[in-house]
Design a protein around this motif. Sequence first.
Motif, PDB file in Angstrom:
ATOM      1  N   LYS A   1       0.838  -1.199   0.000  1.00 50.73           N
ATOM      2  CA  LYS A   1       0.000   0.000   0.000  1.00 50.73           C
ATOM      3  C   LYS A   1       0.875   1.252   0.000  1.00 50.73           C
ATOM      4  N   SER A   2       1.802   1.344   0.933  1.00 52.70           N
ATOM      5  CA  SER A   2       2.656   2.537   1.015  1.00 52.70           C
ATOM      6  C   SER A   2       3.592   2.627  -0.189  1.00 52.70           C
ATOM      7  N   GLU A   3       4.022   1.480  -0.721  1.00 50.31           N
ATOM      8  CA  GLU A   3       4.890   1.497  -1.898  1.00 50.31           C
ATOM      9  C   GLU A   3       4.178   2.085  -3.111  1.00 50.31           C
ATOM     10  N   ILE A   4       2.923   1.689  -3.322  1.00 52.34           N
ATOM     11  CA  ILE A   4       2.164   2.198  -4.465  1.00 52.34           C
ATOM     12  C   ILE A   4       1.997   3.705  -4.363  1.00 52.34           C
ATOM     13  N   VAL A   5       1.654   4.175  -3.170  1.00 54.46           N
ATOM     14  CA  VAL A   5       1.525   5.621  -2.967  1.00 54.46           C
ATOM     15  C   VAL A   5       2.862   6.310  -3.215  1.00 54.46           C
ATOM     16  N   GLY A   6       3.946   5.709  -2.740  1.00 56.56           N
ATOM     17  CA  GLY A   6       5.264   6.291  -2.952  1.00 56.56           C
ATOM     18  C   GLY A   6       5.624   6.380  -4.428  1.00 56.56           C
ATOM     19  N   GLU A   7       5.347   5.318  -5.193  1.00 56.13           N
ATOM     20  CA  GLU A   7       5.608   5.349  -6.633  1.00 56.13           C
ATOM     21  C   GLU A   7       4.790   6.444  -7.313  1.00 56.13           C
ATOM     22  N   ALA A   8       3.515   6.533  -6.955  1.00 48.13           N
ATOM     23  CA  ALA A   8       2.645   7.532  -7.575  1.00 48.13           C
ATOM     24  C   ALA A   8       3.116   8.947  -7.257  1.00 48.13           C
ATOM     25  N   LYS A   9       3.588   9.174  -6.045  1.00 51.10           N
ATOM     26  CA  LYS A   9       4.075  10.509  -5.696  1.00 51.10           C
ATOM     27  C   LYS A   9       5.352  10.860  -6.464  1.00 51.10           C
ATOM     28  N   ILE A  10       6.220   9.877  -6.673  1.00 51.23           N
ATOM     29  CA  ILE A  10       7.422  10.127  -7.472  1.00 51.23           C
ATOM     30  C   ILE A  10       7.030  10.514  -8.894  1.00 51.23           C
ATOM     31  N   MET A  11       6.062   9.809  -9.461  1.00 49.24           N
ATOM     32  CA  MET A  11       5.635  10.119 -10.821  1.00 49.24           C
ATOM     33  C   MET A  11       4.923  11.465 -10.881  1.00 49.24           C
ATOM     34  N   ARG A  12       4.199  11.817  -9.841  1.00 52.04           N
ATOM     35  CA  ARG A  12       3.581  13.146  -9.790  1.00 52.04           C
ATOM     36  C   ARG A  12       4.657  14.217  -9.738  1.00 52.04           C
ATOM     37  N   ALA A  13       5.714  13.969  -8.970  1.00 54.65           N
ATOM     38  CA  ALA A  13       6.833  14.912  -8.911  1.00 54.65           C
ATOM     39  C   ALA A  13       7.493  15.048 -10.274  1.00 54.65           C
ATOM     40  N   LEU A  14       7.676  13.920 -10.970  1.00 56.38           N
ATOM     41  CA  LEU A  14       8.282  13.952 -12.299  1.00 56.38           C
ATOM     42  C   LEU A  14       7.426  14.773 -13.258  1.00 56.38           C
ATOM     43  N   GLY A  15       6.119  14.577 -13.211  1.00 56.89           N
ATOM     44  CA  GLY A  15       5.226  15.342 -14.082  1.00 56.89           C
ATOM     45  C   GLY A  15       5.305  16.824 -13.825  1.00 56.89           C
ATOM     46  N   HIS A  16       5.274  17.220 -12.559  1.00 57.67           N
ATOM     47  CA  HIS A  16       5.360  18.646 -12.230  1.00 57.67           C
ATOM     48  C   HIS A  16       6.717  19.223 -12.613  1.00 57.67           C
ATOM     49  N   PHE A  17       7.795  18.443 -12.437  1.00 56.57           N
ATOM     50  CA  PHE A  17       9.118  18.924 -12.814  1.00 56.57           C
ATOM     51  C   PHE A  17       9.213  19.102 -14.325  1.00 56.57           C
ATOM     52  N   ASN A  18       8.702  18.138 -15.076  1.00 59.84           N
ATOM     53  CA  ASN A  18       8.714  18.257 -16.532  1.00 59.84           C
ATOM     54  C   ASN A  18       7.954  19.494 -16.994  1.00 59.84           C
ATOM     55  N   LEU A  19       6.822  19.761 -16.378  1.00 63.49           N
ATOM     56  CA  LEU A  19       6.045  20.955 -16.718  1.00 63.49           C
ATOM     57  C   LEU A  19       6.809  22.229 -16.360  1.00 63.49           C
ATOM     58  N   LEU A  20       7.458  22.222 -15.204  1.00 62.79           N
ATOM     59  CA  LEU A  20       8.153  23.424 -14.752  1.00 62.79           C
ATOM     60  C   LEU A  20       9.304  23.791 -15.675  1.00 62.79           C
ATOM     61  N   VAL A  21      10.125  22.806 -16.067  1.00 60.89           N
ATOM     62  CA  VAL A  21      11.292  23.144 -16.892  1.00 60.89           C
ATOM     63  C   VAL A  21      10.895  23.514 -18.318  1.00 60.89           C
ATOM     64  N   LYS A  22       9.718  23.106 -18.751  1.00 58.67           N
ATOM     65  CA  LYS A  22       9.290  23.436 -20.111  1.00 58.67           C
ATOM     66  C   LYS A  22       8.407  24.673 -20.161  1.00 58.67           C
ATOM     67  N   PHE A  23       7.564  24.859 -19.156  1.00 56.31           N
ATOM     68  CA  PHE A  23       6.572  25.929 -19.209  1.00 56.31           C
ATOM     69  C   PHE A  23       6.725  26.974 -18.103  1.00 56.31           C
ATOM     70  N   GLY A  24       7.670  26.806 -17.196  1.00 58.01           N
ATOM     71  CA  GLY A  24       7.854  27.751 -16.101  1.00 58.01           C
ATOM     72  C   GLY A  24       9.256  28.326 -16.093  1.00 58.01           C
ATOM     73  N   GLN A  25       9.439  29.430 -15.396  1.00 63.52           N
ATOM     74  CA  GLN A  25      10.763  30.046 -15.266  1.00 63.52           C
ATOM     75  C   GLN A  25      11.550  29.300 -14.187  1.00 63.52           C
ATOM     76  N   PHE A  26      11.879  28.055 -14.499  1.00 67.75           N
ATOM     77  CA  PHE A  26      12.477  27.132 -13.529  1.00 67.75           C
ATOM     78  C   PHE A  26      13.804  27.613 -12.978  1.00 67.75           C
ATOM     79  N   TYR A  27      14.476  28.458 -13.712  1.00 64.89           N
ATOM     80  CA  TYR A  27      15.815  28.931 -13.360  1.00 64.89           C
ATOM     81  C   TYR A  27      15.798  29.986 -12.259  1.00 64.89           C
ATOM     82  N   ASP A  28      14.615  30.543 -11.956  1.00 66.86           N
ATOM     83  CA  ASP A  28      14.490  31.629 -10.982  1.00 66.86           C
ATOM     84  C   ASP A  28      13.495  31.221  -9.900  1.00 66.86           C
ATOM     85  N   VAL A  29      13.999  30.817  -8.733  1.00 60.53           N
ATOM     86  CA  VAL A  29      13.108  30.339  -7.671  1.00 60.53           C
ATOM     87  C   VAL A  29      12.191  31.440  -7.154  1.00 60.53           C
TER      88      VAL A  29
END
Length: 498
Positions: free
Chosen positions: A142-170
């Motif tokens: 149960k906790s592993e599945i949630v952990g995998e899904a959160k990693i993939m959610r992080a990957l999705g948000h990171f991919n969006l940020l570097v392509k569509f956001g000013q990722f270089y400026d916090v």
Amino acid sequence: MKLSNNIYITACLFLVFFTSCDLTKDLDEYEPLYSLPAETAISNENSAELALTGVYSILQQKGGSNPFSSIVGSTLSGVDTGGYPAFLNAEDRGLLGNTPLTVGNKVQSIYSGEYTMINRANWVISGVEKLQEDVFINKNRKSEIVGEAKIMRALGHFNLLVKFGQFYDVNSEYGVNVRLEPARDATTIPRISVGETYDAILKDLEDGIATAPALRKKYYANKTFAKGLKAKVLLYMGRYAEAATVAKDVIDNSGPDFALVSNFEQLFDHTTIGTLDNSEGLLAVYADGDETLGNGNFWAVFNAVSEWYYNLGETGTVSIGGKVIKYDETRIPFMKTGSYAIPDFGYNGNMKFAQRFGPQSQFETLYILRMAEIYLIYAEAAARSTKSVSSDALAALNQIRIRAGATSAEEGFVIYPASITYTQFLEAVRMEKLMELGSETGEDWYDLIRYDYADGFGTGFQVSDVKSTATNSDFFILPIPDVSIKAGNNIVKQNPGY
């Protein structure tokens, strides 16, 4: 059961108004909108696993953001020259000329594909967290599945940020629309700041590091991938000392399942599905002999490796301490052994991805992150954190060159000497990433932006020094697709300059 079959079944979990699912249809024939069945479809371990498979399926070409997501960075950087001219449209020409359009299929598919992956991850997290532990046969699953899904959610948000956001400026207000709950209706929420976006990404990665599996298969998220992605995120944020610490931990403490392979060409053997399980990959994308990713198809006629990139790898040099050092000698010639489906066009092949015909056409993968990049993240972060070149940082850089065949001779394709200066070292890291990772996930473009921003756009190193058409920093990131802004009643703010 094959992964591709799992993907079809997973579609049932995300359909609106469907009481049954025709498994003979392709996933992209369905419309996974706001699913009432998804509220109750995750009822046990098996259905949770199927829903999780639906998250990973977005990394494939069918119904997802690839291959455009992985290719767009190299299109902007000049590694990609666009392929056969007859197939180029206005959107392609805008990307190649660093003036992206707000309308077009490619940018829209990247944007919607990443959010589809995030939304599916949110359904998994929401559904699985409601289940009791006793419905899971496998301990800790149960906790592993949630952990995998959160990693993939992080990957999705990171991919969006570097392509569509000013990722270089916090400190920028132009982050992305971070989604941490499943979309149950068409409500649009505004973007948040870059800093807040990074905080959400890091929080998900920390949760994944704590609960995700150590390793199932390399095409599933795991603790080591989460650590590696965390190191990359910290590097992009400018938190260099922390990035170096995390990357060093991945290098030193991940065990034999996560280590450099001995030969660069081994990473791109398209004759065996075993490529998916080599030690170097931290996360790779699944594809079998009946279901390729499509990257190889695009790096054929629709996208071609530029002469500029291949010439740089074959003849490019730098002088350090009076010695002439070549950028590469083995990796670029190997990439060039790829061929096109339609011969005699005069465009370069790319052996990093499956070929159209012959023995090298059977399997392919896309490395979302691999150990070579971790070594180079460590080298850059360690140097930037102290503004000096330590022996460890130099050794990490040279380890990648040694794997590619560099020697300790005086000149030629050799390791970088201890006499290298700090400024020379940073450029050497950038060039090594360009030679090692070119055409894989677009890191060549994001590095250009980071290096330019490090001393202020328009001063010192500039993106336009490498890509002459990239003169407007507003266009270093992609526009939010016009159709998405209009659909959300202009609640999502467009990037400056568009």
